[in-house]
Each structure stands twice: as C-alpha cells, then as structure tokens.
Design a protein around this motif. Structure first.
Motif, PDB file in Angstrom:
ATOM      1  N   ARG A   3       0.822  -1.225   0.000  1.00 38.26           N
ATOM      2  CA  ARG A   3       0.000   0.000   0.000  1.00 38.26           C
ATOM      3  C   ARG A   3       0.842   1.255   0.000  1.00 38.26           C
ATOM      4  NH1 ARG A   3      -3.575   0.018   5.121  1.00 38.26           N
ATOM      5  NH2 ARG A   3      -4.220   2.027   4.262  1.00 38.26           N
ATOM      6  N   ILE A   4       2.172   1.117   0.171  1.00 38.91           N
ATOM      7  CA  ILE A   4       2.982   2.312   0.443  1.00 38.91           C
ATOM      8  C   ILE A   4       3.920   2.627  -0.724  1.00 38.91           C
ATOM      9  CG2 ILE A   4       4.592   3.390   2.075  1.00 38.91           C
ATOM     10  CD1 ILE A   4       3.647   1.262   4.124  1.00 38.91           C
ATOM     11  N   ALA A   5       3.835   3.854  -1.228  1.00 41.53           N
ATOM     12  CA  ALA A   5       4.780   4.336  -2.247  1.00 41.53           C
ATOM     13  C   ALA A   5       5.799   5.226  -1.540  1.00 41.53           C
ATOM     14  CB  ALA A   5       4.034   5.141  -3.310  1.00 41.53           C
TER      15      ALA A   5
ATOM     16  N   GLN B 270     -10.002   1.773   5.675  1.00 42.60           N
ATOM     17  CA  GLN B 270      -8.630   2.256   5.493  1.00 42.60           C
ATOM     18  C   GLN B 270      -8.549   3.762   5.225  1.00 42.60           C
ATOM     19  OE1 GLN B 270      -6.978  -0.197   2.412  1.00 42.60           O
ATOM     20  NE2 GLN B 270      -6.509  -1.847   3.848  1.00 42.60           N
ATOM     21  N   LEU B 271      -7.472   4.316   5.748  1.00 48.37           N
ATOM     22  CA  LEU B 271      -7.152   5.724   5.487  1.00 48.37           C
ATOM     23  C   LEU B 271      -6.035   5.793   4.461  1.00 48.37           C
ATOM     24  CD1 LEU B 271      -7.068   6.843   9.218  1.00 48.37           C
ATOM     25  CD2 LEU B 271      -8.520   7.908   7.476  1.00 48.37           C
ATOM     26  N   GLU B 272      -6.056   6.843   3.651  1.00 47.69           N
ATOM     27  CA  GLU B 272      -4.926   7.111   2.748  1.00 47.69           C
ATOM     28  C   GLU B 272      -4.221   8.346   3.294  1.00 47.69           C
ATOM     29  OE1 GLU B 272      -7.183   7.072  -1.116  1.00 47.69           O
ATOM     30  OE2 GLU B 272      -5.911   5.303  -1.455  1.00 47.69           O
ATOM     31  N   PHE B 273      -2.915   8.249   3.468  1.00 48.21           N
ATOM     32  CA  PHE B 273      -2.229   9.369   4.125  1.00 48.21           C
ATOM     33  C   PHE B 273      -0.747   9.435   3.765  1.00 48.21           C
ATOM     34  CE2 PHE B 273      -0.064   7.039   7.574  1.00 48.21           C
ATOM     35  CZ  PHE B 273      -0.785   5.856   7.626  1.00 48.21           C
ATOM     36  N   PHE B 274      -0.098  10.494   4.272  1.00 46.90           N
ATOM     37  CA  PHE B 274       1.291  10.807   3.925  1.00 46.90           C
ATOM     38  C   PHE B 274       2.157  10.794   5.183  1.00 46.90           C
ATOM     39  CE2 PHE B 274       1.065  12.697  -0.448  1.00 46.90           C
ATOM     40  CZ  PHE B 274      -0.292  12.439  -0.650  1.00 46.90           C
ATOM     41  N   VAL B 275       3.416  10.385   5.017  1.00 51.92           N
ATOM     42  CA  VAL B 275       4.382  10.468   6.123  1.00 51.92           C
ATOM     43  C   VAL B 275       5.679  11.083   5.597  1.00 51.92           C
ATOM     44  CG1 VAL B 275       5.738   9.208   7.842  1.00 51.92           C
ATOM     45  CG2 VAL B 275       3.438   8.409   7.258  1.00 51.92           C
ATOM     46  N   ALA B 276       6.064  12.230   6.175  1.00 52.12           N
ATOM     47  CA  ALA B 276       7.345  12.871   5.843  1.00 52.12           C
ATOM     48  C   ALA B 276       8.344  12.494   6.930  1.00 52.12           C
ATOM     49  CB  ALA B 276       7.170  14.383   5.781  1.00 52.12           C
ATOM     50  N   GLN B 277       9.369  11.736   6.542  1.00 53.54           N
ATOM     51  CA  GLN B 277      10.300  11.154   7.528  1.00 53.54           C
ATOM     52  C   GLN B 277      11.678  11.815   7.425  1.00 53.54           C
ATOM     53  OE1 GLN B 277      11.202   7.071   6.574  1.00 53.54           O
ATOM     54  NE2 GLN B 277      11.738   6.559   8.695  1.00 53.54           N
TER      55      GLN B 277
ATOM     56  N   HIS C 102       6.559   8.788   2.379  1.00 51.55           N
ATOM     57  CA  HIS C 102       5.773   7.566   2.186  1.00 51.55           C
ATOM     58  C   HIS C 102       4.317   7.962   1.959  1.00 51.55           C
ATOM     59  CE1 HIS C 102       9.266   5.502   3.899  1.00 51.55           C
ATOM     60  NE2 HIS C 102       9.217   6.354   4.904  1.00 51.55           N
ATOM     61  N   VAL C 103       3.754   7.483   0.884  1.00 52.76           N
ATOM     62  CA  VAL C 103       2.333   7.750   0.622  1.00 52.76           C
ATOM     63  C   VAL C 103       1.578   6.435   0.760  1.00 52.76           C
ATOM     64  CG1 VAL C 103       0.632   8.649  -1.010  1.00 52.76           C
ATOM     65  CG2 VAL C 103       2.939   9.622  -0.955  1.00 52.76           C
ATOM     66  N   VAL C 104       0.647   6.391   1.707  1.00 51.05           N
ATOM     67  CA  VAL C 104      -0.130   5.182   1.977  1.00 51.05           C
ATOM     68  C   VAL C 104      -1.427   5.249   1.185  1.00 51.05           C
ATOM     69  CG1 VAL C 104      -1.305   3.827   3.754  1.00 51.05           C
ATOM     70  CG2 VAL C 104       0.820   5.042   4.310  1.00 51.05           C
ATOM     71  N   THR C 105      -1.636   4.238   0.349  1.00 47.23           N
ATOM     72  CA  THR C 105      -2.858   4.202  -0.469  1.00 47.23           C
ATOM     73  C   THR C 105      -3.773   3.090   0.050  1.00 47.23           C
ATOM     74  OG1 THR C 105      -1.844   2.670  -2.038  1.00 47.23           O
ATOM     75  CG2 THR C 105      -1.620   5.022  -2.516  1.00 47.23           C
TER      76      THR C 105
END
Ligand SMILES: Cc1ncc(COP(=O)(O)O)c(C=O)c1O
Length: 418
Positions: free
Chosen positions: A104-106, A249-256, A273-276
C-alpha cells in the motif's frame, strides 16, 4: 529593461528571516562569555558540542574502508531502494505486523524532512487539489512556508491548551468538525510536537483517526523526531501504525527525517511515504503515485543526496549497529530528560512564580516554557539566553554548566517582566 541605474528586482520585498536561524545567528554574534543557545533544534553534549553518533562514526568508517568506486554515482530518481525499504519498515513495521505492509505504500527518498513535506505538498497540490490544509497552531514555522509555496490555502486548528499546557483535543475536534471539508489535508506531528512538546494520548490519536475517516480528511504526518520523544522508535511511530491499520482504510502521507535521530542534520536524509488504500492495489494505484512522485523529484532536484542515506542504510541493515543506534538514541533522549529534571528542580528551589511541571511532562527536544514575548526579549537582553519568541527552548542546549544560570535568568524575568 535593466540598466546601470535601475534593477528589475527593485520591487522585491524582503521576506522575514527564519526565526530559528536568525536567533542562532544572533547567538553566534554575541561576545558574552555567559551566552546560552536554547534556540536551534539540534542535539548538544553536556559540553555544549555537536555529537556525531558513535554508530554513525562506525558506519562512516566502514563506508570509508569499503572504498566503493560507485560511492559518488547518481542515485536512482526514486532514491536508494534498500534505504527506502528500511526507512519504511522503521515506521510501519512493528514486531509481528510487517506482512503485506509494503504493497500500500509508495516511498521516495527526499531532501530530508523539509523536502519530504514539500514534495508531499506539491504532489497533493498538483494531483488532489485540496481546498485547504489544516496546520496546528502553533507549529514548526516552516509548515506555513511549505504549504504557501505549494499554493494550498491554509487554515489552523487550535492545537495547544495554554492553560492546561497540553494538546487541546476538544477545540481541535470542534474546529475540524465544523470547518474542514472532505479532501482537506491535516498536518500532524507524529511525535514530540514542535514547538510545544505536547502530544496527543493514544486515545486521542484513535479519535483523530476516526475524525479523519468520518470527515474524509487526508492526514499528513510529519515525523522528524522518531526515537527522540520516548527513546523508542517503535513507541514514537505508534500513531502512524494506528492510522495504517485503521478500518475503513485511510490514505495518508508520512514525511520522515533522519536529521535528529541520526544526527545527520546537514546530510539531508529523508523519505516520503504515501499510503494508499488496498482498494487501488489491483489497478496499480500505488505504482501510479510512485511514478508521479518520481516525476516531481526529477523536475525539482533529480534525486536526493546519497551520503546520509548510505549511513542510515548501513546502520539499519546490521542488527548490531541497529542495537548501537538504539543505545545512542537512549543516550540523547536520556540526557534531555535529565536536563528537564535539572531545570525543573532549580526553578522549584528558587520558588520561581508559576508552575513548572510542564517542563517534565512535555517530551522531545523542546519545552514550551510559557515565557511571554517580553520575557523572552528581556532574558536575551539581560542574560544572553537565546530562545524563540514563543518561549520555546531546545532542552539540549542545557547542560550541567549552564542550567543554574538559565534557571536564575528565567527566575529574574518571570519576577520582573510581564
Ligand atoms: C516538525 C519538524 N518537521 C520537519 C523538520 C525538518 O527537518 P529536516 O529538514 O532537517 O529533516 C523539523 C526540523 O526542525 C521539524 O522540527
């Protein structure tokens, strides 16, 4: 148009300087032997010096000995795939729940945390066109610049309860419920909120995920302090894993960012990381997101720098170095906790007016002292103690040699300035 007497740039107004870097510049220019820098968010030792982590030095030595002829080659546009897998798993995979987490993660490599925030904002602005981004008030000031430059209208939600000195869930929920629209973005600090050091509880995070789902909001996590809040990388990414496993499910972003937890500030190591939703897996949604991120990266900076990510990869792929990294993190977060206690003890001993328990209960690198803007001005003028005008101090600027002095300086301004 331009000739020797005029310039095409004369209409430019000068934007305000970034406060944290301006305060740092003023500190460096100050010649007082008493000066103390509590402005900038970087780790310092008890001697007030920068600290290359022991495990980072070990990784650097190993890389040096390997003498890889390809060490200065371009990375792929996406970045170093092994680094990205390790970076992703550090956030999303806790013991036992790794399986299936990656489809799910790009993920793409970025120019550290700032670059990840900006790339995510650009991607959203271009492809999902949110009506508004909701930014916590207060926040890391760069969030405002990043979303302004991305061209997304901004709103703020009242994150901090000044009287209670804690996260204000009631007013946050009220604002978002009443004012946010489906498709809006909401910026969240995954842990160690900058500048307040006040995080939502697990129960509040659960409610936050439910609110995002119910309102159709797009959560955007900023993860700049993983391991710095509690000393545990797993604990500090709990909220993100909760959102990841949330149903529906949620679609969301993570800036690491790896600036703080690896002490690699100037190396610019990070990831987005973009969670789809798994509903899009059969139609290749995650790959389409990845391809679009890569196209943005190529047009902006071609690919991220490689030195910092080589170091992070070298550490994370070795169980022994990873253990040592955890020890280094414990050492940094442990020293910060000890300095919170030391400052608190001194203020209590001085009977400084007010309550100071929040210095102990806040977590991460910062404390939101509650000093007013006038008090901040006075403490800098009179005592050469540098901090942000919001009253935020970086606890890591404190050490055994200056904590007494700082406590007395706070005591002085609290008693004499409103
Ligand atoms: C909340 C927050 N986000 C992101 C960053 C970005 O840091 P960097 O670009 O060095 O990774 C910082 C740094 O201070 C921060 O405090």
């Amino acid at each position: 148009m331009s000739n020797s007497e005029s310039s095409r740039f004369t209409t430019l107004s000068v934007p305000p300087a970034d406060e944290a870097f301006a305060v740092n510049g003023a500190y460096l220019a100050d010649t007082s032997p008493d000066k103390v820098n509590l402005g900038i968010g970087v780790y310092r030792t008890d001697e007030g010096r920068p600290w290359p982590l022991r495990v980072v030095e070990r990784a650097e030595n190993q890389l040096h000995e390997e003498h890889d002829a390809a060490r200065h080659e371009y990375l792929a546009i996406r970045g170093d795939v092994e680094f990205l897998d390790l970076a992703r798993d550090l956030v999303f995979a806790s013991a036992g729940d790794k399986e299936g987490s990656d489809d799910r993660i790009a993920s793409v490599q970025t120019v550290s945390g700032t670059g990840a925030n900006r790339l995510g904002a650009d991607f959203l602005a271009q492809h999902l066109r949110p009506g508004r981004v909701w930014i916590p008030e207060p926040t890391w000031s760069n969030h405002h610049a990043i979303w302004t430059f991305a061209g997304v209208a901004r709103g703020t939600y009242p994150y901090y309860d000044v009287a209670g000195k804690c996260f204000d869930w009631v007013r946050t929920a009220q604002t978002l419920n009443e004012q946010a629209s489906p498709g809006d973005v909401v910026v969240l600090h995954a842990c160690a909120h900058n500048p307040t050091g006040a995080d939502p509880s697990k129960e509040q995070w659960e409610k936050f995920a439910a609110l995002c789902q119910a309102k159709g909001l797009i959560p955007f996590f900023d993860l700049a302090y993983q391991g710095f809040a509690s000393g545990s990388v797993e604990e500090d990414s709990w909220a993100i894993r909760h959102f990841f496993h949330y149903q529906p499910q949620l679609e969301f972003f993570v800036a690491q960012s790896f600036s703080k937890n690896f002490g690699l500030y100037g190396q610019r190591a990070g990831a987005l990381h973009v969670v789809t939703s798994s509903a899009g897996l059969s139609t290749g949604v995650s790959q389409a997101v990845l391809a679009n991120l890569c196209s943005l990266v190529r047009g902006e900076y071609s690919m991220a720098p490689r030195r910092g990510s080589e170091i992070v990869k070298t550490v994370l792929r070795s169980p022994d170095m990873r253990r040592q990294w955890h020890e280094d993190l414990q050492l940094m977060s442990g020293r910060i906790k000890a300095m919170r206690q030391a400052l608190y003890d001194r203020l209590v001993a001085l009977q400084t007016p007010g309550t100071w328990e929040h210095i102990l209960s806040q977590i991460g690198m910062f404390s939101y002292t509650g000093l007013s803007e006038n008090q901040v001005f006075a403490i800098t003028q009179r005592h050469h103690v540098y901090l942000l005008k919001s009253g935020r101090i970086s606890i890591s600027g404190l050490n055994e040699s200056n904590v007494d002095y700082v406590a007395r300086a706070i005591d002085d301004v609290v008693r004499t300035v409103i």
